[in-house]
Motif scaffolding. Structure first.
Motif, PDB file in Angstrom:
ATOM      1  N   LEU A 225       0.829  -1.211   0.000  1.00 52.47           N
ATOM      2  CA  LEU A 225       0.000   0.000   0.000  1.00 52.47           C
ATOM      3  C   LEU A 225       0.866   1.264   0.000  1.00 52.47           C
ATOM      4  O   LEU A 225       0.539   2.254  -0.674  1.00 52.47           O
ATOM      5  CB  LEU A 225      -0.939  -0.022   1.219  1.00 52.47           C
ATOM      6  N   GLU A 226       1.975   1.238   0.731  1.00 50.61           N
ATOM      7  CA  GLU A 226       2.861   2.418   0.752  1.00 50.61           C
ATOM      8  C   GLU A 226       3.527   2.596  -0.627  1.00 50.61           C
ATOM      9  O   GLU A 226       3.681   3.722  -1.105  1.00 50.61           O
ATOM     10  CB  GLU A 226       3.935   2.283   1.846  1.00 50.61           C
ATOM     11  N   ALA A 227       3.899   1.486  -1.256  1.00 50.24           N
ATOM     12  CA  ALA A 227       4.498   1.555  -2.596  1.00 50.24           C
ATOM     13  C   ALA A 227       3.489   2.121  -3.586  1.00 50.24           C
ATOM     14  O   ALA A 227       3.807   2.981  -4.419  1.00 50.24           O
ATOM     15  CB  ALA A 227       4.948   0.162  -3.032  1.00 50.24           C
TER      16      ALA A 227
ATOM     17  N   GLN B 286       7.757  15.314  -3.443  1.00 59.86           N
ATOM     18  CA  GLN B 286       8.258  15.107  -2.084  1.00 59.86           C
ATOM     19  C   GLN B 286       7.358  14.135  -1.307  1.00 59.86           C
ATOM     20  O   GLN B 286       7.833  13.269  -0.577  1.00 59.86           O
ATOM     21  CB  GLN B 286       8.329  16.461  -1.368  1.00 59.86           C
ATOM     22  N   HIS B 287       6.054  14.291  -1.512  1.00 60.01           N
ATOM     23  CA  HIS B 287       5.104  13.384  -0.856  1.00 60.01           C
ATOM     24  C   HIS B 287       5.359  11.941  -1.314  1.00 60.01           C
ATOM     25  O   HIS B 287       5.336  11.009  -0.510  1.00 60.01           O
ATOM     26  CB  HIS B 287       3.678  13.820  -1.197  1.00 60.01           C
ATOM     27  N   SER B 288       5.602  11.783  -2.595  1.00 58.54           N
ATOM     28  CA  SER B 288       5.894  10.446  -3.141  1.00 58.54           C
ATOM     29  C   SER B 288       7.150   9.863  -2.483  1.00 58.54           C
ATOM     30  O   SER B 288       7.172   8.688  -2.095  1.00 58.54           O
ATOM     31  CB  SER B 288       6.069  10.550  -4.663  1.00 58.54           C
TER      32      SER B 288
ATOM     33  N   GLU C 262       8.285  10.550   0.450  1.00 58.20           N
ATOM     34  CA  GLU C 262       7.976  10.201   1.843  1.00 58.20           C
ATOM     35  C   GLU C 262       7.267   8.858   1.935  1.00 58.20           C
ATOM     36  O   GLU C 262       7.518   8.066   2.843  1.00 58.20           O
ATOM     37  CB  GLU C 262       7.116  11.291   2.492  1.00 58.20           C
ATOM     38  N   GLU C 263       6.386   8.591   0.970  1.00 60.68           N
ATOM     39  CA  GLU C 263       5.690   7.296   0.971  1.00 60.68           C
ATOM     40  C   GLU C 263       6.678   6.149   0.742  1.00 60.68           C
ATOM     41  O   GLU C 263       6.545   5.072   1.317  1.00 60.68           O
ATOM     42  CB  GLU C 263       4.585   7.259  -0.091  1.00 60.68           C
ATOM     43  N   ARG C 264       7.690   6.415  -0.081  1.00 68.20           N
ATOM     44  CA  ARG C 264       8.715   5.389  -0.307  1.00 68.20           C
ATOM     45  C   ARG C 264       9.475   5.122   1.008  1.00 68.20           C
ATOM     46  O   ARG C 264       9.803   3.976   1.320  1.00 68.20           O
ATOM     47  CB  ARG C 264       9.684   5.832  -1.410  1.00 68.20           C
ATOM     48  N   ILE C 265       9.711   6.188   1.770  1.00 68.29           N
ATOM     49  CA  ILE C 265      10.385   6.012   3.067  1.00 68.29           C
ATOM     50  C   ILE C 265       9.494   5.197   4.023  1.00 68.29           C
ATOM     51  O   ILE C 265       9.981   4.321   4.739  1.00 68.29           O
ATOM     52  CB  ILE C 265      10.766   7.390   3.668  1.00 68.29           C
ATOM     53  N   HIS C 266       8.185   5.441   3.986  1.00 67.75           N
ATOM     54  CA  HIS C 266       7.265   4.647   4.818  1.00 67.75           C
ATOM     55  C   HIS C 266       7.377   3.171   4.456  1.00 67.75           C
ATOM     56  O   HIS C 266       7.373   2.302   5.318  1.00 67.75           O
ATOM     57  CB  HIS C 266       5.799   5.076   4.601  1.00 67.75           C
ATOM     58  N   MET C 267       7.474   2.919   3.149  1.00 68.71           N
ATOM     59  CA  MET C 267       7.604   1.533   2.673  1.00 68.71           C
ATOM     60  C   MET C 267       8.924   0.920   3.165  1.00 68.71           C
ATOM     61  O   MET C 267       8.952  -0.197   3.681  1.00 68.71           O
ATOM     62  CB  MET C 267       7.543   1.520   1.145  1.00 68.71           C
TER      63      MET C 267
ATOM     64  N   HIS D  67      -7.567   8.732  -0.140  1.00 69.42           N
ATOM     65  CA  HIS D  67      -6.558   7.668  -0.082  1.00 69.42           C
ATOM     66  C   HIS D  67      -5.947   7.587   1.317  1.00 69.42           C
ATOM     67  O   HIS D  67      -5.772   6.493   1.866  1.00 69.42           O
ATOM     68  CB  HIS D  67      -5.478   7.921  -1.136  1.00 69.42           C
ATOM     69  N   GLU D  68      -5.639   8.739   1.900  1.00 66.48           N
ATOM     70  CA  GLU D  68      -5.022   8.731   3.234  1.00 66.48           C
ATOM     71  C   GLU D  68      -5.992   8.204   4.295  1.00 66.48           C
ATOM     72  O   GLU D  68      -5.575   7.539   5.239  1.00 66.48           O
ATOM     73  CB  GLU D  68      -4.507  10.128   3.604  1.00 66.48           C
ATOM     74  N   ILE D  69      -7.287   8.503   4.127  1.00 67.62           N
ATOM     75  CA  ILE D  69      -8.280   7.962   5.075  1.00 67.62           C
ATOM     76  C   ILE D  69      -8.284   6.434   4.977  1.00 67.62           C
ATOM     77  O   ILE D  69      -8.330   5.726   5.985  1.00 67.62           O
ATOM     78  CB  ILE D  69      -9.688   8.555   4.780  1.00 67.62           C
ATOM     79  N   TYR D  70      -8.162   5.931   3.751  1.00 67.98           N
ATOM     80  CA  TYR D  70      -8.096   4.477   3.551  1.00 67.98           C
ATOM     81  C   TYR D  70      -6.831   3.890   4.199  1.00 67.98           C
ATOM     82  O   TYR D  70      -6.894   2.873   4.899  1.00 67.98           O
ATOM     83  CB  TYR D  70      -8.144   4.175   2.040  1.00 67.98           C
ATOM     84  N   VAL D  71      -5.689   4.575   3.994  1.00 65.77           N
ATOM     85  CA  VAL D  71      -4.427   4.095   4.579  1.00 65.77           C
ATOM     86  C   VAL D  71      -4.548   4.050   6.109  1.00 65.77           C
ATOM     87  O   VAL D  71      -4.147   3.068   6.746  1.00 65.77           O
ATOM     88  CB  VAL D  71      -3.225   4.993   4.163  1.00 65.77           C
ATOM     89  N   THR D  72      -5.152   5.075   6.684  1.00 63.47           N
ATOM     90  CA  THR D  72      -5.340   5.097   8.150  1.00 63.47           C
ATOM     91  C   THR D  72      -6.154   3.882   8.599  1.00 63.47           C
ATOM     92  O   THR D  72      -5.810   3.225   9.586  1.00 63.47           O
ATOM     93  CB  THR D  72      -6.080   6.397   8.584  1.00 63.47           C
TER      94      THR D  72
ATOM     95  N   GLU E 292       1.760   9.520  12.071  1.00 66.04           N
ATOM     96  CA  GLU E 292       1.999  10.015  10.717  1.00 66.04           C
ATOM     97  C   GLU E 292       0.665  10.183   9.974  1.00 66.04           C
ATOM     98  O   GLU E 292       0.445  11.172   9.281  1.00 66.04           O
ATOM     99  CB  GLU E 292       2.917   9.022   9.980  1.00 66.04           C
ATOM    100  N   GLN E 293      -0.236   9.201  10.125  1.00 69.19           N
ATOM    101  CA  GLN E 293      -1.526   9.274   9.435  1.00 69.19           C
ATOM    102  C   GLN E 293      -2.359  10.452   9.914  1.00 69.19           C
ATOM    103  O   GLN E 293      -3.055  11.098   9.131  1.00 69.19           O
ATOM    104  CB  GLN E 293      -2.306   7.962   9.596  1.00 69.19           C
ATOM    105  N   LEU E 294      -2.262  10.722  11.214  1.00 69.65           N
ATOM    106  CA  LEU E 294      -2.985  11.856  11.777  1.00 69.65           C
ATOM    107  C   LEU E 294      -2.541  13.140  11.074  1.00 69.65           C
ATOM    108  O   LEU E 294      -3.353  13.967  10.649  1.00 69.65           O
ATOM    109  CB  LEU E 294      -2.656  11.932  13.273  1.00 69.65           C
ATOM    110  N   GLU E 295      -1.223  13.287  10.909  1.00 68.31           N
ATOM    111  CA  GLU E 295      -0.666  14.485  10.260  1.00 68.31           C
ATOM    112  C   GLU E 295      -1.028  14.534   8.784  1.00 68.31           C
ATOM    113  O   GLU E 295      -1.362  15.580   8.247  1.00 68.31           O
ATOM    114  CB  GLU E 295       0.856  14.490  10.399  1.00 68.31           C
ATOM    115  N   GLU E 296      -0.928  13.369   8.112  1.00 71.35           N
ATOM    116  CA  GLU E 296      -1.200  13.345   6.673  1.00 71.35           C
ATOM    117  C   GLU E 296      -2.651  13.732   6.386  1.00 71.35           C
ATOM    118  O   GLU E 296      -2.933  14.483   5.460  1.00 71.35           O
ATOM    119  CB  GLU E 296      -0.927  11.951   6.102  1.00 71.35           C
ATOM    120  N   GLU E 297      -3.558  13.190   7.194  1.00 72.41           N
ATOM    121  CA  GLU E 297      -4.973  13.516   6.986  1.00 72.41           C
ATOM    122  C   GLU E 297      -5.235  14.988   7.267  1.00 72.41           C
ATOM    123  O   GLU E 297      -5.971  15.648   6.528  1.00 72.41           O
ATOM    124  CB  GLU E 297      -5.863  12.659   7.890  1.00 72.41           C
TER     125      GLU E 297
HETATM  126 FE1  FEO Z   1       2.287   6.377   4.107  1.00 70.44          FE
HETATM  127 FE2  FEO Z   1       0.442   8.642   3.245  1.00 70.44          FE
HETATM  128  O1  FEO Z   1       0.624   7.028   4.058  1.00 70.44           O
END
Ligand code: FEO
Length: 171
Positions: free
Chosen positions: A15-17, A44-46, A48-53, A92-97, A125-130
């Motif tokens: 999902l992060e990828a 930059q957001h992309s 960051e998602e790679r770093i989450h992965m 999408h972020e609500i789904y990820v949460t 992190e999800q709290l901030e992203e949303e």
């Molecule tokens: Fe890694 Fe935006 O969720």
């Protein structure tokens, strides 16, 4: 690491990828359509998602699990406008949460407190992203179709992400 935890974490890797790929596609659309500030924000957001992965992959392997690198579907290439992009990001972020919350639930059921602790970073992190996605959508609603407003929005957006990252780095 238990197999069901390993499988659930690998699903999150995927999902992060996928998130990274979607935001990369949105960045490319923004760049092609003259919104360079939005493009920089989304590139930059992309990243960051790679770093989450990556964080997930390393955690799984450190705990002697098997991190599997997933295949990724081609994301949507074209968007109507910025409203569509940022509403999709929020959804999408609500789904990820919700997926992170499911993961947390599994770790509690399995009494895997190490993984539970590791996942707390993703919960915050999800709290901030949303919150960030909601803030941007509110701005876009105010701007509507005002061209000068959109110009200023584009100019300010790259700074918003940089400021967000600076705050995180100083934590
Ligand atoms: Fe890694 Fe935006 O969720």
């Amino acid at each position: 690491m238990k197999k069901n935890i390993n499988d659930a974490l690998n699903k999150q890797v995927s999902l992060e990828a996928e998130s990274s790929h979607i935001y990369l596609s949105m960045a490319s659309w923004a760049e092609r359509n003259g919104f360079q500030g939005v493009a920089d924000f989304l590139y930059q957001h992309s990243d960051e998602e790679r770093i989450h992965m990556l964080k997930l992959i390393k955690f799984i392997n450190e705990r002697e699990g098997n991190a599997i690198i997933p295949a990724i579907q081609q994301p949507k290439a074209n968007y109507k406008n910025l409203v569509e992009i940022f509403q999709s990001i929020l959804n999408h972020e609500i789904y990820v949460t919700s997926e992170i919350n499911k993961l947390v639930e599994i770790t509690l059921k399995e009494k895997d407190f190490t993984t539970h602790h590791f996942l707390q970073w993703y919960v915050s992190e999800q709290l901030e992203e949303e919150a960030l996605a909601r803030q941007i959508n509110d701005k876009l609603k105010l701007i509507g179709s005002d061209k000068m407003g959109l110009y200023m929005f584009d100019r300010d957006l790259a700074r918003l992400r940089t400021a967000d990252t600076d705050t995180k780095n100083s934590e």
